[in-house]
Scaffold this active site. Structure first.
Site, short mmCIF file in Angstrom:
data_model
loop_
_atom_site.label_atom_id
_atom_site.label_comp_id
_atom_site.label_asym_id
_atom_site.label_seq_id
_atom_site.Cartn_x
_atom_site.Cartn_y
_atom_site.Cartn_z
N CYS A 1 0.73 -1.31 0.07
CA CYS A 1 0.10 -0.11 -0.06
C CYS A 1 0.70 1.67 0.19
O CYS A 1 1.38 1.62 1.12
CB CYS A 1 -0.87 0.03 1.26
SG CYS A 1 -2.38 1.87 1.68
N CYS B 1 -0.55 4.23 2.53
CA CYS B 1 -0.29 3.98 4.05
C CYS B 1 1.91 4.32 4.38
O CYS B 1 1.42 4.50 5.00
CB CYS B 1 -0.18 2.04 4.03
SG CYS B 1 -1.81 1.33 3.29
N ASP B 2 2.32 3.68 3.05
CA ASP B 2 3.71 3.57 3.58
C ASP B 2 4.81 4.34 2.85
O ASP B 2 5.91 4.22 3.40
CB ASP B 2 4.07 2.25 4.13
CG ASP B 2 3.33 1.16 4.31
OD1 ASP B 2 2.68 1.76 5.55
OD2 ASP B 2 2.97 0.14 4.62
#
Ligand code: NDP
Length: 315
Positions: A135, A138-139
């Site tokens: 992701c 997200c990261d």
């Protein structure tokens, strides 16, 4: 504790929440169990431009909050937790939440969606959360100014690569063939981004990294070139795997018909499964499209079909 409900919805993406909206308006007083990722896959995406009703686009999490709020306002009883066990062999269906709370449901709508597929390398497991991710939204922030690789050739991979290119120094798009599967528009965007390099015909064979005590860090992605047979290490600090998704249906194995990939089989032009009063909506039942809007539409259909089924029984 046991509880009887008319309609239980398992899962909370666009399909689950939309099923909640329709089932609430049909007075089925639905209970919805949100599962591991409340809001579903859209909560880990960035800007969504193709969901109708948002002319300027909106973030995935915000869209999901809007649909959730609508479901709650209309009466859906939304609860956090996981359905850990189901018995669909007789009605009312018996579903267990978090191993303890038993819900006996006259009808069930399954909307458990899909989850990221992994490469299956041992080293991928070792470095997941330490430089390996599925992701970018997200990261990606952890890799600002650094070099990363994205694996895959579909729309998801190219979207991840385009997103990461804005944050990172350089992005490698590693694809196993010489042709991308993604839409032409997305391909153009990637080809026009100077800090993305496409690495063709290359199969990832190992995530290379360093381990120091509890600390682990990725230092590269080893790939095998299918044409030359050469093995090289692409020096990167992060590897984003974007090779598609798998339906989240393990818990239903042996209870309802699934296809060979685990997708729920529904009747033509219907969300009905092979079990009466049990319906399926969303990505777990829709391998060809897997869009938020098609998931929402099938959630609507499932609630209408549940309502009609329960009504027909009372006539
Ligand atoms: P796809 O199935 O479309 O693509 C998966 C990619 O991963 C393919 O290029 C495939 O290679 C590659 N792949 C699969 N397994 C492996 C493996 N073991 N090792 C290396 N590579 C592998 O999945 P997506 O998640 O990209 O997209 C799913 C659907 O969602 C599509 O219909 C897509 O169009 C849609 N989508 C739409 C978006 C939008 O409209 N904004 C955004 C994102 C997705 P190969 O090509 O060789 O099979």
């Amino acid at each position: 504790m046991e509880e009887n409900v008319k309609c239980l919805i398992i899962g909370s993406g666009p399909a689950g929440y939309t099923a909640g909206i329709y089932a609430s308006r049909a007075d089925l007083h639905p209970v919805l169990i949100e599962g591991m990722t409340p809001g579903g896959q859209l909560t880990i995406t960035t800007e969504v431009e193709n969901f109708p009703g948002y002319p300027n686009g909106k973030s995935g999490p915000e869209i999901m909050m809007d649909i959730r709020e609508q479901a709650v306002r209309l009466g859906t009883d939304i609860r956090t937790g996981m359905v850990t066990e189901v018995d669909f062999s007789q009605r009312p269906f018996r579903c267990v939440v978090e191993g303890e709370q038993v819900i006996l449901a006259d009808s069930v709508i399954i909307a458990t969606g899909a989850t990221a597929r992994w490469l299956g390398l041992e080293s991928e497991k070792t470095y997941r959360g330490f430089g390996v991710s599925a992701c970018a939204t997200c990261d990606g922030n952890f890799f600002r100014g650094r070099d990363v690789a994205v694996v895959g050739g579909g729309d998801t991979a190219l979207e991840e690569a385009a997103y990461l290119a804005k944050l990172c120094n350089k992005g490698y798009l590693v694809h196993r063939r010489a042709e991308l599967r993604a839409s032409k528009a997305m391909q153009q965007r990637v080809f026009n981004t100077p800090n993305i390099e496409v690495v063709w015909n290359s199969i990832p064979t190992e995530i290379v990294g360093e381990k120091k005590g509890f600390m682990k860090a990725v230092t590269g992605l080893k790939v095998n070139n299918k044409m030359t047979g050469n093995e090289t290490v692409i020096p990167v600090d992060g590897v984003f795997v974007a090779i598609g998704h798998m339906p989240v249906t393990d818990i239903f194995k042996g209870q309802i018909d699934l296809d060979e990939h685990g997708y729920i089989v529904t009747k033509p032009d219907s969300t009905a499964t092979n079990v009466d009063s049990l319906f399926a909506a969303g990505d777990g039942q829709d391998p060809p499209f897997r869009q938020a809007i098609t998931a929402a539409a099938s959630g609507c259909k499932a609630a209408i079909e549940a309502e009609r089924f329960l009504l027909a029984e009372t006539l």
